[in-house]
Structure formats: structure tokens, C-alpha cells
Write an enzyme that holds these catalytic residues in place. Sequence first.
Site, PDB file in Angstrom:
ATOM      1  N   ASP A  10      31.863  16.564 -49.809  1.00 25.58           N
ATOM      2  CA  ASP A  10      31.270  17.705 -49.111  1.00 25.58           C
ATOM      3  C   ASP A  10      32.162  18.929 -49.302  1.00 25.58           C
ATOM      4  O   ASP A  10      33.311  18.932 -48.857  1.00 25.58           O
ATOM      5  CB  ASP A  10      31.142  17.343 -47.626  1.00 25.58           C
ATOM      6  CG  ASP A  10      30.466  18.416 -46.790  1.00 25.58           C
ATOM      7  OD1 ASP A  10      30.353  19.575 -47.244  1.00 25.58           O
ATOM      8  OD2 ASP A  10      30.068  18.086 -45.664  1.00 25.58           O
ATOM      9  N   ASP A  34      24.486  26.417 -49.764  1.00 26.51           N
ATOM     10  CA  ASP A  34      24.449  27.662 -48.999  1.00 26.51           C
ATOM     11  C   ASP A  34      24.231  27.380 -47.511  1.00 26.51           C
ATOM     12  O   ASP A  34      24.972  27.876 -46.654  1.00 26.51           O
ATOM     13  CB  ASP A  34      23.334  28.556 -49.555  1.00 26.51           C
ATOM     14  CG  ASP A  34      23.396  29.988 -49.066  1.00 26.51           C
ATOM     15  OD1 ASP A  34      24.462  30.439 -48.608  1.00 26.51           O
ATOM     16  OD2 ASP A  34      22.366  30.669 -49.163  1.00 26.51           O
ATOM     17  N   TYR A 126      17.454  25.526 -58.015  1.00 30.50           N
ATOM     18  CA  TYR A 126      17.281  26.365 -59.210  1.00 30.50           C
ATOM     19  C   TYR A 126      17.116  25.535 -60.485  1.00 30.50           C
ATOM     20  O   TYR A 126      16.998  26.077 -61.571  1.00 30.50           O
ATOM     21  CB  TYR A 126      18.427  27.359 -59.353  1.00 30.50           C
ATOM     22  CG  TYR A 126      18.421  28.472 -58.312  1.00 30.50           C
ATOM     23  CD1 TYR A 126      17.417  28.574 -57.347  1.00 30.50           C
ATOM     24  CD2 TYR A 126      19.418  29.416 -58.288  1.00 30.50           C
ATOM     25  CE1 TYR A 126      17.427  29.588 -56.409  1.00 30.50           C
ATOM     26  CE2 TYR A 126      19.429  30.447 -57.353  1.00 30.50           C
ATOM     27  CZ  TYR A 126      18.432  30.526 -56.413  1.00 30.50           C
ATOM     28  OH  TYR A 126      18.436  31.529 -55.492  1.00 30.50           O
TER      29      TYR A 126
END
Length: 174
Positions: A10, A34, A126
Site C-alpha cells: 500500500d 488517488d 486509464y
Amino acid sequence: MTNITLALGDITEQSVDAVVNAANSSLLGGGGVDGAIHRRGGSDILDECRDLRASRYGKGLPAGQAVATTAGRLPARWVIHTVGPVFSTTEDRSATLASCYRESLRVADELNALTVAFPAVSTGVYRWPLDDAARIALTTVRDADTAVTEARFVLFDQRAYDAFETALNALPPA
């Protein structure tokens, strides 16, 4: 020369000078890395992002660029936000993806950050193919002119870790 390391885990738990956020252009949080950075880091990060939007980045942060904020409650000192390109099968955007890493290192140098944790920029929503993203990321960071002493790629799952490990082992000598 920057020492490149890989970690499975993480990114919000990394004790480094700077954590790179795979941000969206709004800088106001989102999903994936994000969202995790904004949730764990707290409102101080969002407050600084709002200030950036109200000043220099009224239209958002363009893809391939980077900007720093506080790290809030993260164990890092700073968050370097960079916006990766959306993968396209009809347009080569690899230079923009490479720019994310170069610009993040440039910002790290401005901050005198020596240790930086990177995610696999653009490989989530993405849709950048992991193998190609790993090659671009590792080659760009290895070849960058930077004072950063450790670039740690923090990969969220085993598949991403394996892709980065394969790409790192395949890098030709610098």
C-alpha cells in the site's frame, strides 16, 4: 545514481520523503491510488489541492506534469501529484507517461526529497498495459538526472509486481 526498488503493498503506508499520487487533472481526489491517498492523508491534502486549482491550475493539472502538496497524515513528507495519460491504441502517449515520472523526480529534487514512492501510473482506470507501463516507468526513472537516492515502486497486487520485476530484470545496462 538512483537505486530502484520494488515493493508489494500500500503506497499510503510508505515512510519516504515523497509519495507520488496517480492523480486526475482535477486534483480533487478520485478512485484507486488517488482516492486512497486523499482518504488516508486527510483534508490537508485536499485543501492544498483546492488552493492549487484556485491559483496556478484553474483548468486542472495537465497530463504529464507534477505538483507537490503536504502529505497530511501519511508517513511521507509530501505528495507529488501527477496526471497520467489515458492509454490509446490509436495515439502513442508514451512520452506523456514518461513525463509523469521525470516531472515527479524534478519536483522531488526541488523539495530535496531523497526517497520517493511511485505507483504504476496510468495502469488502473486509464488502462495502460502493465508490461509497457513498467518498461516506460523504470527506464525513465533509471535514466533521469536526479538527486533522488531511492525510487520505490509500490505495486498494489502480485500481477503488477511481477510485471515490474520482469521489466526491471530486462533493463539494459544504463
